[in-house]
Design a protein around this motif. Structure first.
Motif, PDB file in Angstrom:
ATOM      1  N   ASP A 107      -5.913  -3.399  36.083  1.00 17.96           N
ATOM      2  CA  ASP A 107      -6.557  -2.633  35.009  1.00 17.96           C
ATOM      3  C   ASP A 107      -5.901  -1.252  34.947  1.00 17.96           C
ATOM      4  N   ASN A 108      -4.875  -1.144  34.102  1.00 21.03           N
ATOM      5  CA  ASN A 108      -4.213   0.140  33.893  1.00 21.03           C
ATOM      6  C   ASN A 108      -3.855   0.284  32.408  1.00 21.03           C
ATOM      7  N   GLU A 109      -3.379   1.460  32.042  1.00 23.27           N
ATOM      8  CA  GLU A 109      -3.121   1.739  30.631  1.00 23.27           C
ATOM      9  C   GLU A 109      -2.088   0.779  30.037  1.00 23.27           C
ATOM     10  N   PHE A 110      -1.031   0.493  30.767  1.00 17.48           N
ATOM     11  CA  PHE A 110       0.009  -0.416  30.282  1.00 17.48           C
ATOM     12  C   PHE A 110      -0.579  -1.794  29.982  1.00 17.48           C
ATOM     13  N   ASN A 111      -1.313  -2.352  30.957  1.00 13.60           N
ATOM     14  CA  ASN A 111      -1.854  -3.694  30.771  1.00 13.60           C
ATOM     15  C   ASN A 111      -2.978  -3.746  29.748  1.00 13.60           C
ATOM     16  N   ARG A 112      -3.710  -2.645  29.579  1.00 14.72           N
ATOM     17  CA  ARG A 112      -4.761  -2.628  28.559  1.00 14.72           C
ATOM     18  C   ARG A 112      -4.154  -2.685  27.152  1.00 14.72           C
ATOM     19  N   CYS A 113      -2.880  -2.367  27.043  1.00 16.72           N
ATOM     20  CA  CYS A 113      -2.193  -2.431  25.741  1.00 16.72           C
ATOM     21  C   CYS A 113      -1.499  -3.777  25.520  1.00 16.72           C
ATOM     22  N   LYS A 114      -1.537  -4.639  26.525  1.00  7.95           N
ATOM     23  CA  LYS A 114      -0.872  -5.942  26.400  1.00  7.95           C
ATOM     24  C   LYS A 114      -1.688  -6.860  25.506  1.00  7.95           C
ATOM     25  N   SER A 115      -0.977  -7.768  24.885  1.00  8.64           N
ATOM     26  CA  SER A 115      -1.652  -8.751  24.040  1.00  8.64           C
ATOM     27  C   SER A 115      -2.031  -9.971  24.864  1.00  8.64           C
ATOM     28  N   ASP A 116      -2.590 -10.945  24.206  1.00  6.90           N
ATOM     29  CA  ASP A 116      -3.025 -12.185  24.853  1.00  6.90           C
ATOM     30  C   ASP A 116      -1.972 -13.289  24.735  1.00  6.90           C
ATOM     31  N   LEU A 117      -0.721 -12.924  24.510  1.00  7.83           N
ATOM     32  CA  LEU A 117       0.316 -13.917  24.239  1.00  7.83           C
ATOM     33  C   LEU A 117       0.467 -14.951  25.354  1.00  7.83           C
ATOM     34  N   LYS A 118       0.447 -14.533  26.613  1.00 13.06           N
ATOM     35  CA  LYS A 118       0.608 -15.495  27.712  1.00 13.06           C
ATOM     36  C   LYS A 118      -0.513 -16.535  27.672  1.00 13.06           C
ATOM     37  N   GLY A 119      -1.730 -16.098  27.431  1.00  8.76           N
ATOM     38  CA  GLY A 119      -2.849 -17.033  27.321  1.00  8.76           C
ATOM     39  C   GLY A 119      -2.696 -17.966  26.131  1.00  8.76           C
ATOM     40  N   LEU A 120      -2.185 -17.455  25.018  1.00  9.07           N
ATOM     41  CA  LEU A 120      -1.936 -18.303  23.843  1.00  9.07           C
ATOM     42  C   LEU A 120      -0.869 -19.347  24.143  1.00  9.07           C
ATOM     43  N   GLU A 121       0.159 -18.941  24.877  1.00 11.62           N
ATOM     44  CA  GLU A 121       1.220 -19.894  25.227  1.00 11.62           C
ATOM     45  C   GLU A 121       0.659 -21.024  26.096  1.00 11.62           C
ATOM     46  N   TYR A 122      -0.099 -20.663  27.119  1.00  8.92           N
ATOM     47  CA  TYR A 122      -0.717 -21.699  27.950  1.00  8.92           C
ATOM     48  C   TYR A 122      -1.610 -22.588  27.091  1.00  8.92           C
ATOM     49  N   SER A 123      -2.432 -21.961  26.251  1.00 12.53           N
ATOM     50  CA  SER A 123      -3.386 -22.704  25.426  1.00 12.53           C
ATOM     51  C   SER A 123      -2.695 -23.673  24.492  1.00 12.53           C
ATOM     52  N   CYS A 124      -1.631 -23.217  23.861  1.00 21.35           N
ATOM     53  CA  CYS A 124      -0.905 -24.067  22.915  1.00 21.35           C
ATOM     54  C   CYS A 124      -0.400 -25.332  23.614  1.00 21.35           C
ATOM     55  N   LEU A 125      -0.076 -25.218  24.904  1.00 18.53           N
ATOM     56  CA  LEU A 125       0.410 -26.360  25.680  1.00 18.53           C
ATOM     57  C   LEU A 125      -0.727 -27.151  26.336  1.00 18.53           C
ATOM     58  N   GLY A 126      -1.974 -26.769  26.038  1.00 21.31           N
ATOM     59  CA  GLY A 126      -3.111 -27.487  26.591  1.00 21.31           C
ATOM     60  C   GLY A 126      -3.342 -27.209  28.068  1.00 21.31           C
ATOM     61  N   ILE A 127      -3.000 -25.989  28.500  1.00 22.63           N
ATOM     62  CA  ILE A 127      -3.149 -25.612  29.908  1.00 22.63           C
ATOM     63  C   ILE A 127      -4.304 -24.614  30.032  1.00 22.63           C
ATOM     64  N   PRO A 128      -5.379 -24.966  30.745  1.00 21.90           N
ATOM     65  CA  PRO A 128      -6.426 -23.969  30.976  1.00 21.90           C
ATOM     66  C   PRO A 128      -5.871 -22.863  31.868  1.00 21.90           C
ATOM     67  N   PHE A 129      -6.413 -21.654  31.720  1.00 24.47           N
ATOM     68  CA  PHE A 129      -5.845 -20.539  32.476  1.00 24.47           C
ATOM     69  C   PHE A 129      -6.924 -19.591  32.973  1.00 24.47           C
ATOM     70  N   LEU A 130      -6.550 -18.827  33.985  1.00 25.55           N
ATOM     71  CA  LEU A 130      -7.394 -17.783  34.549  1.00 25.55           C
ATOM     72  C   LEU A 130      -6.724 -16.454  34.245  1.00 25.55           C
ATOM     73  N   ALA A 131      -7.538 -15.464  33.830  1.00 25.82           N
ATOM     74  CA  ALA A 131      -6.979 -14.168  33.452  1.00 25.82           C
ATOM     75  C   ALA A 131      -7.862 -13.037  33.949  1.00 25.82           C
ATOM     76  N   SER A 132      -7.243 -11.883  34.101  1.00 24.35           N
ATOM     77  CA  SER A 132      -7.996 -10.667  34.402  1.00 24.35           C
ATOM     78  C   SER A 132      -8.769 -10.272  33.143  1.00 24.35           C
ATOM     79  N   PRO A 133      -9.947  -9.648  33.308  1.00 24.48           N
ATOM     80  CA  PRO A 133     -10.794  -9.342  32.160  1.00 24.48           C
ATOM     81  C   PRO A 133     -10.393  -8.067  31.414  1.00 24.48           C
ATOM     82  N   LEU A 134      -9.160  -8.016  30.947  1.00 20.90           N
ATOM     83  CA  LEU A 134      -8.721  -6.892  30.128  1.00 20.90           C
ATOM     84  C   LEU A 134      -9.030  -7.205  28.664  1.00 20.90           C
ATOM     85  N   PRO A 135      -9.058  -6.193  27.804  1.00 24.89           N
ATOM     86  CA  PRO A 135      -9.566  -6.380  26.440  1.00 24.89           C
ATOM     87  C   PRO A 135      -9.027  -7.591  25.677  1.00 24.89           C
TER      88      PRO A 135
END
Length: 193
Positions: A107-135
């Protein structure tokens, strides 16, 4: 006036179709990224080591970063896999080797500005994922449907164990993740541009 545009993904592209995975007996927990996320990845090293001690059929795959792979020193060599960096067209195939995806972020300023792209990539491939609770991930994750948000090491470990122990739940979550990603396709957000 400035406002961020949401990420989107082209789930219709053949390279982003969920692969048909034969029952192989092993479960691959994976992460892919750059060395800039070395400190982020440290969040999950302890839970991954515990997971591998508990489940002999779990492997950990690291894509793209030898530095991050080096953090897996507590996991036996035969239980971890390094996947060298690949070009954009081959990236979906690299990710599709995972059964469970990881998005650990401090949880830092850089990561709070990151998008959800990695999660979308996993999702598009049908892969459930675990993520840190950033915005961006708080907005993307539907707890227990497409993934889990993890604030503490016990969350990472507990949810990983759950997904390893329950392959049918993992599969259902992957299907739901894909459906959610299909609602974030280029055509759905193009009007914002």
């Amino acid at each position: 006036l400035v406002f961020p545009l949401p990420n989107c993904i082209d789930c219709d592209d053949a390279s982003w179709k969920p692969p048909l995975k034969p029952a192989k007996g092993e479960v691959v927990v994976g992460w892919a990224g750059s060395p800039t996320h070395l400190e982020d990845f440290r969040i999950v090293t302890g839970p991954l080591e515990r997971l591998c001690r508990r489940f002999p059929h779990v492997k950990v795959a690291i894509g793209g970063s030898e530095e991050v792979y080096g953090l897996l020193s507590g996991i036996p060599e035969e239980r971890k896999v390094f996947l060298p960096p690949v070009g954009f067209r081959d990236y979906p195939a690299l990710l599709s080797r995972f059964d469970i995806g990881l998005v650990p972020l401090l949880d830092n300023e850089f990561n709070r500005c990151k998008s959800d792209l990695k999660g979308l990539e996993y999702s598009c491939l049908g892969i459930p994922f675990l993520a840190s609770p950033l915005p961006s991930y708080v907005r993307l994750v539907r707890e227990g449907e497409n993934g889990f948000l993890c604030s503490h090491q016990r969350d990472w470990y507990g949810h990983l164990c759950r997904l390893v122990e329950k392959p049918e739940e993992r599969k259902r979550m992957g299907v739901r993740a894909r459906r959610l990603a299909e609602r974030k396709m280029v055509d759905d957000v193009a009007f914002l541009w």
